[in-house]
Each structure stands twice: as structure tokens, then as C-alpha cells.
Design a protein around this motif. Sequence first.
Motif, short mmCIF file in Angstrom:
data_model
loop_
_atom_site.label_atom_id
_atom_site.label_comp_id
_atom_site.label_asym_id
_atom_site.label_seq_id
_atom_site.Cartn_x
_atom_site.Cartn_y
_atom_site.Cartn_z
N SER A 121 0.81 -1.23 0.00
CA SER A 121 0.00 0.00 0.00
C SER A 121 0.84 1.27 0.00
N ALA A 133 2.77 7.22 1.67
CA ALA A 133 1.75 7.75 2.57
C ALA A 133 2.38 8.56 3.69
N TRP A 168 1.83 12.46 4.37
CA TRP A 168 1.32 12.84 5.69
C TRP A 168 2.16 13.97 6.28
N THR A 195 -3.09 14.22 3.87
CA THR A 195 -3.43 13.05 4.69
C THR A 195 -4.27 12.01 3.97
N PRO A 205 -3.71 9.81 1.42
CA PRO A 205 -3.14 8.45 1.30
C PRO A 205 -3.02 7.75 2.66
N GLY A 206 -2.66 8.49 3.69
CA GLY A 206 -2.53 7.90 5.01
C GLY A 206 -3.87 7.46 5.57
N LEU A 231 -4.85 4.28 3.91
CA LEU A 231 -4.12 3.17 4.51
C LEU A 231 -4.69 2.85 5.89
#
Length: 323
Positions: free
Chosen positions: A23, A28, A32, A37, A39-40, A43
Motif C-alpha cells: 500500500s 503515505a 502525511w 493526509t 493516502p494515510g 491506509l
Amino acid sequence: MRFELTEDQRDFATALDGLIAGSDPVGAARAWAADDTAPGLALWKRVADQGVNALVVPEEAGGVGASAVELVVAFEVLGRHAVPGPWVESAAYLATALDGEDREAVAAGAVATVAAPPHAPYALDADVAERVYLAGAGGLAEATPSDRATSVDGTRRLFRVEPGTTRVPGDRAEEAFDLAALATAAHLLGAGERVLADSVTYVKQRRQFGREIGSYQAIKHHLADVRIALDFARPLVAGAALAADGPAADRARAVSAAKVACSDAAYLASRTGLQVHGAIGYTQEFDLSLWITRIRALVGAWGTPAYHRARVLDSLLAAGGEG
């Protein structure tokens, strides 16, 4: 005494590791740190769907009802991949301290965070958290983020919070703190293992004077010292996880011992990794920096080494006095 994971626990670790590795956790984490934020949080949802937030939440409260052993297994994986987000605050502290609907929301995967002075004076990622709390002598209260503080780790976005008037059910502060410190120890262990693995890979590739630098005895000895430190820290984490359901004094002593050992081992790994990588290890663009700064920040998170050493000493002195 030997601590061995069960087959189910090993399978859980393998599955979680594969999910996170596929991932783009580094991407991420970098996003972040730049306040992107999305992509984080994507996840976060994938990891939460594996039940990580619900591990220590009882089944009757919507959780998995697992032990602290599964929690440290998960946090070692999170540390190995430098996954961003308030995981310690949600899956360890709040999953333990809260009751009622608030606990159920955390178990379901809500992004939640908490400030718990003096050892965690700031709320991590409070600006993106769905639920923000402040822990104090009177228990837990809803809170709102105010101004931002600076961390050596760019992925740790720290916020001061202002307490609200709404109190929330739940008052297991000591147990929650111990579980947060234990999760942080496991996170440090995973980060230290990652730095060591990357360092070993690098010294097998980097050549000087016609040979790989990993062939030099001095570098072998430094890396071996890191391996020994991590191997000595690991059983302390396992022992603390097993002590999590025991008497409070035993739990506190075991957790503090694990936090000190993992802090020392991971910090040694970061210093050694920086040395063997040379000048490239200092660059922010090189991925190693994510783990080096994460380790430096987590060494003091949820209790400094000095605090935890003092707690171990006090516990031993008290036990000696009783004897």
C-alpha cells in the motif's frame, strides 16, 4: 523462558505486513508529513479493516477481544513500515480507556486521538481525527485542537488541545497508559528491525577500496551489536504483553522495562544505520530518514527512558521492601 507466537499470530503478522507493504506506506508517510493526509487515511482504513483498532476491545463492545500479544504483533509491523497516524492513541490507549459508544467507534476504525499529559502532552494528528480527547485526573473529556507543535518527526503532527465540557465514559488511565507505552515499544522494535535490515542490505552493495563495506570487521561488529540489542529487547516486549492482564505493579514494571530496552535498541539501530550509510543517511530524500526521525521521536513518547527506568527501580525497591 522462550516466547513463541502461535501459528495464528504469525499468520496475522504476515497478512498485515503484506497488506501494508503493498500500500506504499513510505509514500503515505511522506504525504502525511506534507499535510496531505488522504493516502494515510486510505491506509488507515485498510489496516483498520483488519481489526487492528479492535484488538484489545472486548467482543461485547464490538471488538476482537484479543490479548496484548496480538497488539504488539501489529505494532511491530506498523513500526517496520513507518505507517503514519495516531495508532498508539487509538488502538492502544483509547481502545482501553473508553467505554460505551466511544469505544465502539474506535473499534470500528474511527480515527481518534488523545492528549494525556504529562507523558503525551499533545494530541497526534488531532486535525484529522474524528474524535479528540484529553485525559486528566477526572478521566476523559472531549477536546478540540488548537495550535500546532513541532516534532523532530515530520509525520508526527502534534496539536495542543482545549478541553470541552463533555465528559466521556471510561476511566482506566493507568492500564491505558501502560498499553500505549507497550505499543510504542513494539513500534520502536519494528522500526529498529527495519533500519537494521536496510543497513545490512546497503553495506552489501556499497563498495570502497574495491570491496563491499560490509566485509569490514568494524562494520560487522556495529551491526552485530544492533542485532543483539534488538534480540534482547524482543522477549521483554513479549513478557510485558503477557503481563498486561496481571497485577498492576507487575504490568507496569514489565512495560517500562520493555519500553527502555526497545528505546535503547532502536536508537542504537538508528545511529548505526546513519553511520554505515554515510552522507546519504543525512538526506531527507532518502527513506532511511523516515525511520531515524520516527525512532528519535518515539524514544520520548509515552514516557521518557528516565521515567521508565525510575518506574522499574521503584517497583523493584517496593518488591524488595515487601520481602
